[in-house]
Design a protein around this motif. Structure first.
Motif, PDB file in Angstrom:
ATOM      1  N   ASP A   1      23.191  26.688  28.751  1.00  0.00           N
ATOM      2  CA  ASP A   1      23.136  26.739  30.215  1.00  0.00           C
ATOM      3  C   ASP A   1      24.512  26.896  30.854  1.00  0.00           C
ATOM      4  OD1 ASP A   1      20.395  26.598  30.362  1.00  0.00           O
ATOM      5  OD2 ASP A   1      20.342  24.407  30.430  1.00  0.00           O
TER       6      ASP A   1
ATOM      7  N   THR B   1      19.290  27.307  25.059  1.00  0.00           N
ATOM      8  CA  THR B   1      18.406  27.601  26.182  1.00  0.00           C
ATOM      9  C   THR B   1      18.545  28.961  26.848  1.00  0.00           C
ATOM     10  OG1 THR B   1      20.039  26.480  27.565  1.00  0.00           O
ATOM     11  CG2 THR B   1      18.169  25.171  26.804  1.00  0.00           C
ATOM     12  N   ASN B   2      19.696  29.619  26.745  1.00  0.00           N
ATOM     13  CA  ASN B   2      19.988  30.715  27.678  1.00  0.00           C
ATOM     14  C   ASN B   2      19.982  32.110  27.052  1.00  0.00           C
ATOM     15  OD1 ASN B   2      20.459  31.600  30.269  1.00  0.00           O
ATOM     16  ND2 ASN B   2      22.629  31.100  30.280  1.00  0.00           N
TER      17      ASN B   2
END
Length: 426
Positions: free
Chosen positions: A273, A210-211
């Motif tokens: 995350d 995600t990051n």
């Protein structure tokens, strides 16, 4: 009279839309060592060609093996419906891309439930998951291909990589590598979920992280994504370094066949995350057969991260990844890219060379990132970490050879100890 009546379309005919398959398969396919353009025609295109006088020609290709003018498909396919031609083309790609070899492995693995198996996706599944590879779903692009965000009907989010090319001579290696990677279960390695072999170039499906990349956080002002803040403090950077080292150590010595990544760099390190590092993009990686420690192979990698010893000898070993890890360690400490543009000299400087010279001349503080240079006690610890980076990228000025005095496993242990030391200090 019945023969003179216009034929009315049947219900099944009416339900079949014109498939403009030229848009789906308008790329090149290797056939007989040459590249030819695939041209699967929709019904409307067939009618247009018929009106313009174009036809199936077979003279120069030999009777029944003729092909439709402008198409690389065999003549016997031209009489088939577009749907049948599409099925045959997908099957052809599936076989060219090693699908039969993979199916054999999957059949054997059914009797071994403890072994994780790679999933085979259809091309339709992936097109729907990416909204037909819409540009809004692009996560990243590189020299080798494009990565898209995909969402399956189950709402599972994945990363789908479409490569630009495929080396047909390495299909066996590709399938074996996919099998090995699908069985990798390490928290710091991106999980390979499956592949699609129905397209000209195989498509790979990975877990979605995600990051962004480590590089986008370290070099946010140089990144396409300007919104990513630089939030990596020293302790976080060292944690990431330890995780990268642990992942590489696992790939080098703990998988069923050793894997050399060959393209370890900050843009191939993803962060979730919680800023947990995940080693990604195994497109250039190679399997090392058991009992061997090196391979002679063609040069591949990214300038700035390439091991000079590999450049000279073309002998690939795990030390190539170790060198790249040393460059990443220097990046984490300095916040600089592997190639630095020197305004004064109007030339590009190699970070590894510059970093080593600063350590040797005891002016390390000049190139440390602002979030790394701290009070004296911590700076002494940073110097120890810098010494490890130098140990991995140091080049003997006299002999011209590199010395990789250590492994990623040892680096992981060392960095973990440094993290504990910094915790005690701060």
């Amino acid at each position: 009279m019945s023969e003179m009546r216009d034929r009315r379309p049947s219900t099944s005919d009416a339900r079949q839309p014109d498939l403009d398959l030229t848009l789906l398969f308008g790329s090149t396919v290797s056939a007989g060592g040459e590249s030819e353009r695939v041209c699967v025609l929709s019904r409307s295109e067939e009618r247009r060609r018929k009106r313009s006088g174009q036809r199936c020609v077979g003279d120069q290709f030999g009777g029944d093996e003729g092909r439709l003018e402008g198409s690389s498909l065999p003549r016997r396919w031209c009489g088939a419906s577009p749907r049948k031609r599409l099925i045959k083309l997908k099957r052809r790609f599936f076989e060219q891309n090693g699908g039969i070899l993979l199916q054999q492995h999957l059949n054997l693995s059914r009797h071994k439930p403890a072994i994780e198996v790679i999933k085979i996706y259809s091309s339709e599944e992936l097109k729907k998951a990416t909204n037909y590879y819409d540009n809004s779903n692009i996560l990243g692009q590189g020299a080798n291909g494009t990565v898209y965000k995909g969402v399956f009907r189950s709402n599972k989010i994945v990363a789908i990589k479409r490569s630009k090319t495929c080396d047909r001579s390495q299909i066996g290696e590709f399938i074996n590598k996919g099998i090995v990677l699908s069985q990798v279960n390490h928290r710091n390695v991106v999980k390979l979920l499956g592949c699609c072999l129905e397209t000209e170039v195989p498509v790979l499906v990975y877990e979605f992280i995600t990051n962004g990349t480590l590089g986008s956080h370290l070099h946010a002002n140089r990144s396409l994504n300007q919104s990513l803040p630089i939030t990596l403090k020293l302790q976080m950077r060292l944690k990431i370094a330890a995780e990268i080292a642990g992942a590489l150590a696992y790939l080098h010595s703990e998988t069923c066949m050793p894997i050399i990544h060959r393209d370890v760099k900050t843009s191939n390190i993803l962060l979730d995350d919680n800023f947990t590092a995940k080693v990604a993009d195994f497109g250039a990686s190679r399997l090392i057969p058991l009992g061997q420690t090196q391979l002679t192979t063609l040069l591949q990698g990214t300038i700035g991260y390439l091991d000079p010893e590999f450049l000279y000898s073309s002998e690939l070993t795990d030390k190539s990844d170790v060198y790249s890890f040393g460059v990443i360690l220097a990046e984490l400490l300095t916040g600089k890219t592997p190639l630095i543009f020197d305004e004064g000299r109007k030339s590009t400087v190699n970070l590894a060379v510059y970093f080593v010279s600063c350590v040797e001349e005891e002016c390390l503080h000049k190139i440390l990132d602002d979030q790394v240079a701290m009070e004296d006690e911590v700076f002494e610890v940073v110097k120890q970490v810098a010494g490890v980076a130098v140990m991995y990228v140091f080049k003997d000025k006299k002999g011209g050879t590199t010395y990789h005095e250590g492994s990623c496993s040892r680096a992981r242990s060392f960095v973990q100890n440094v993290i504990l030391l910094i915790k005690n200090i701060t």
